[in-house]
Design an enzyme around this catalytic site. Structure first.
Site, PDB file in Angstrom:
ATOM      1  CG  HIS A 230      -0.196 -12.838  -5.832  1.00 33.56           C
ATOM      2  ND1 HIS A 230       0.657 -12.354  -6.786  1.00 33.56           N
ATOM      3  CD2 HIS A 230      -0.378 -11.821  -4.970  1.00 33.56           C
ATOM      4  CE1 HIS A 230       0.981 -11.105  -6.518  1.00 33.56           C
ATOM      5  NE2 HIS A 230       0.362 -10.750  -5.404  1.00 33.56           N
TER       6      HIS A 230
ATOM      7  CD  GLU B  71       4.548  -4.651 -12.032  1.00 33.29           C
ATOM      8  OE1 GLU B  71       4.939  -3.736 -11.306  1.00 33.29           O
ATOM      9  OE2 GLU B  71       5.036  -5.806 -11.978  1.00 33.29           O
TER      10      GLU B  71
ATOM     11  CG  ASP C  26      -4.291   3.186   1.586  1.00 32.34           C
ATOM     12  OD1 ASP C  26      -3.291   2.644   1.116  1.00 32.34           O
ATOM     13  OD2 ASP C  26      -5.423   2.657   1.551  1.00 32.34           O
TER      14      ASP C  26
ATOM     15  CD  GLN D 222       5.719  -9.272 -11.186  1.00 34.79           C
ATOM     16  OE1 GLN D 222       6.038 -10.262 -10.540  1.00 34.79           O
ATOM     17  NE2 GLN D 222       4.585  -8.653 -11.002  1.00 34.79           N
TER      18      GLN D 222
ATOM     19  CG  HIS E 195     -14.588  -2.931  -0.315  1.00 36.35           C
ATOM     20  ND1 HIS E 195     -14.667  -3.763   0.784  1.00 36.35           N
ATOM     21  CD2 HIS E 195     -13.456  -3.275  -0.960  1.00 36.35           C
ATOM     22  CE1 HIS E 195     -13.622  -4.565   0.802  1.00 36.35           C
ATOM     23  NE2 HIS E 195     -12.866  -4.292  -0.240  1.00 36.35           N
TER      24      HIS E 195
ATOM     25  N   GLY F  87      -7.686 -11.223   0.235  1.00 38.50           N
ATOM     26  CA  GLY F  87      -8.070  -9.848  -0.109  1.00 38.50           C
ATOM     27  C   GLY F  87      -8.871  -9.808  -1.403  1.00 38.50           C
ATOM     28  CG  ASP F  88      -7.417  -7.010  -4.243  1.00 37.39           C
ATOM     29  OD1 ASP F  88      -6.572  -7.831  -3.819  1.00 37.39           O
ATOM     30  OD2 ASP F  88      -7.093  -5.961  -4.820  1.00 37.39           O
ATOM     31  CD  GLN F  89      -3.910 -12.074  -3.395  1.00 39.03           C
ATOM     32  OE1 GLN F  89      -3.962 -13.296  -3.197  1.00 39.03           O
ATOM     33  NE2 GLN F  89      -2.974 -11.324  -2.844  1.00 39.03           N
TER      34      GLN F  89
ATOM     35  CG  ASN G  79       0.759  -2.897  -7.231  1.00 41.14           C
ATOM     36  OD1 ASN G  79       0.077  -1.980  -7.695  1.00 41.14           O
ATOM     37  ND2 ASN G  79       1.179  -2.896  -5.972  1.00 41.14           N
TER      38      ASN G  79
ATOM     39  CG  HIS H  40      -2.211  -0.708   0.976  1.00 45.18           C
ATOM     40  ND1 HIS H  40      -3.403  -0.074   0.775  1.00 45.18           N
ATOM     41  CD2 HIS H  40      -2.477  -2.023   0.881  1.00 45.18           C
ATOM     42  CE1 HIS H  40      -4.359  -0.968   0.567  1.00 45.18           C
ATOM     43  NE2 HIS H  40      -3.823  -2.161   0.635  1.00 45.18           N
TER      44      HIS H  40
END
Ligand code: NAG
Ligand code: NAG
Ligand code: NAG
Length: 448
Positions: A342, A350, A116, A327, A147, A365-367, A346, A18
């Site tokens: 995963h 990419e 944030d 990466q 959310h 989380g949001d994965q 980010n 974050h």
């Protein structure tokens, strides 16, 4: 105390990935603001060191350490959810304390609070001093949207959900765990729920994405929020000279890629936080070995010890294991054919920015939601069958990209999105326009 200068308070959420994007954003904003603008960056204790180690800290960023909420550790520093809980409990007073110091030290009052989005209480701090609150959502617009739909989703009896911009395949099981938490009073769920309730108070919500990726979701967000500014992908707008390539050459990734065939290599990485369970490491290794797919696998020592005996020796001819991988440079190399990930935001961004299709193995989380978008909405990749790696499932997913028509379509789709992303960051593109809006918003609150 003066108000004739811009003084921007940057409030970071010090976990996961974050804080770094917030810093990237400041570095990007800084050249467009008056040269006497002061940025005060608030983060927990590691921040000063990490900013300085980046070697690119502009002189006008002052770093302040925020208390992490840990009182006594008896030698055991809290980690994971426990650390997050303690930090959340310490907010907002931990921020207020150092923010006051920052104003006193600089003699300049804050002109805006840029935080944030997780730090929803920022709206109160901003109201108190009568300046705008700008919120930075570091993930995708889709996860922001769900959310905002928390109440709707929680009251829904169906397993499928109908939310604008998601395909009809969206499921309750794709939701971030905080949305579905049994108890919304727990620290993380409560923080995100409060964010959902208060985000419309932000003068703008800034996202590291581009509008064309999720047009319907963004249209919907714009109804619910004051201003939605997609200004990404930030990786397509380098702010500092590239220094990563040296580190890369150290491990020889790019030199190795140069010797591989076009779109033939499997690149595997699961981010900085996640470690694959041992049985899945074995499954992936067996799949790569069985099909002799050329690969670069970013794997730490604690993962390497779970590889099948002799794997490194047997695959050394066609594969490469590195403890850290550059990466973006790897993904941007024409030899890479698929990205096994995963599905953190980010990484997906990419992958899109480099036009590489993905195989998703989401964790938290949001994965899961991101994986759903990759497979069903953007159609630029696949979710791993059954949610985790098996040898057969991994071979089948990889075969899709190296020997099936479907893989070609997914690859074409992601290349199409890459073009849209490149358009967005051109001078007249949507992200560039939004960025100018953001600069104006930050500027015009100079209180003279
Ligand atoms: C913010 O703080 C966290 C935890 O102390 C640290 O891991 C991270 O590197 C810091 N980030 C920045 C940009 O200061
Ligand atoms: C951060 O580092 C700078 C330069 O070393 C120092 O002047 C400043 O006091 C440090 N701030 C904190 C909060 O540690
Ligand atoms: C990928 O490489 C090309 C040059 O081959 C460069 O123009 C582009 O900026 C790179 N993209 C990223 C995301 O680094």
């Amino acid at each position: 105390m003066t108000t004739s200068q811009l003084h921007i308070a940057l409030l970071a959420f010090p976990f996961g990935s974050h804080a770094a994007p917030l810093l990237t954003l400041v570095q990007k904003l800084s050249p467009f603001l008056p040269s006497d603008t002061i940025f005060s960056f608030f983060n927990t204790s590691q921040s000063n060191t990490s900013i300085f180690s980046e070697g690119s800290k502009p002189d006008n960023i002052k770093v302040y350490n925020v208390w992490d909420g840990v009182t006594e550790t008896n030698g055991n520093k809290p980690v994971g959810l426990e650390a997050i809980k303690l930090f959340i409990q310490a907010t907002p007073t931990n921020f207020e304390k150092v923010m006051k110091e920052a104003e006193e030290e600089t003699g300049v009052k804050f002109s805006c609070i840029f935080s944030d989005a997780f730090l929803w209480f920022s709206y109160k701090l901003a109201e108190k001093i009568n300046v705008p609150w700008i919120a930075f959502w570091t993930a995708a617009s889709g996860s922001l949207s769900v959310h905002l739909y928390t109440d709707f989703i929680r009251s829904n009896d169906e397993t499928s959900l109908n939310i604008p911009g998601f395909s009809s395949t969206l499921k309750i099981s794709d939701m971030p765990p905080e949305v579905m938490a049994e108890n919304l009073d727990l620290p993380m769920p409560s923080m995100l729920y409060n964010m959902a309730l208060n985000l419309h108070k932000a003068a703008a919500v800034v996202l590291n994405s581009f509008e064309e990726l999720d047009p319907t979701i963004n249209k919907d967000l714009k109804v619910k929020l004051q201003k939605v500014l997609n200004i990404g992908p930030l990786v397509l707008q380098p702010t500092s000279p590239k220094k990563v390539l040296d580190a890369c050459d150290e491990r020889g990734c790019i030199i190795w890629l140069e010797k591989q065939k076009e779109e033939s290599v499997v690149y595997l990485s699961f981010g900085t936080v996640t470690t694959l369970p041992p049985n899945e490491i074995v499954a992936v290794a067996e799949a790569l070995e069985a099909k002799k797919f050329p690969f670069i696998w970013s794997l730490k020592d604690n993962g390497i010890k779970n590889l099948p005996t002799g794997f490194l020796e047997r695959t050394g001819q066609f594969g490469k294991i590195v403890s850290w991988a550059p990466q973006l440079e790897i993904l941007n190399h024409s030899a890479v054919g698929v990205f096994v990930t995963h599905c953190g935001w980010n990484s997906i961004l990419e992958g899109i920015s480099c036009g590489v299709p993905m195989i998703c193995r989401p964790f938290f989380g949001d994965q899961k939601l991101n994986s759903r978008m990759v497979e069903s909405v953007w159609q630029i990749g696949l979710q791993i069958e059954g949610g985790s790696f098996t040898k057969i499932g991994t071979i089948s997913a990889l075969d899709t990209f190296f020997s099936e028509e479907k893989g070609k379509v997914l690859r074409e789709n992601v290349k199409g999105l890459k073009e849209r992303a490149l358009e967005a960051v051109k001078p007249d593109g949507s992200s560039s326009k939004n960025f100018k809006d953001l600069v104006e918003l930050v500027k015009c609150h100079k209180l003279t």
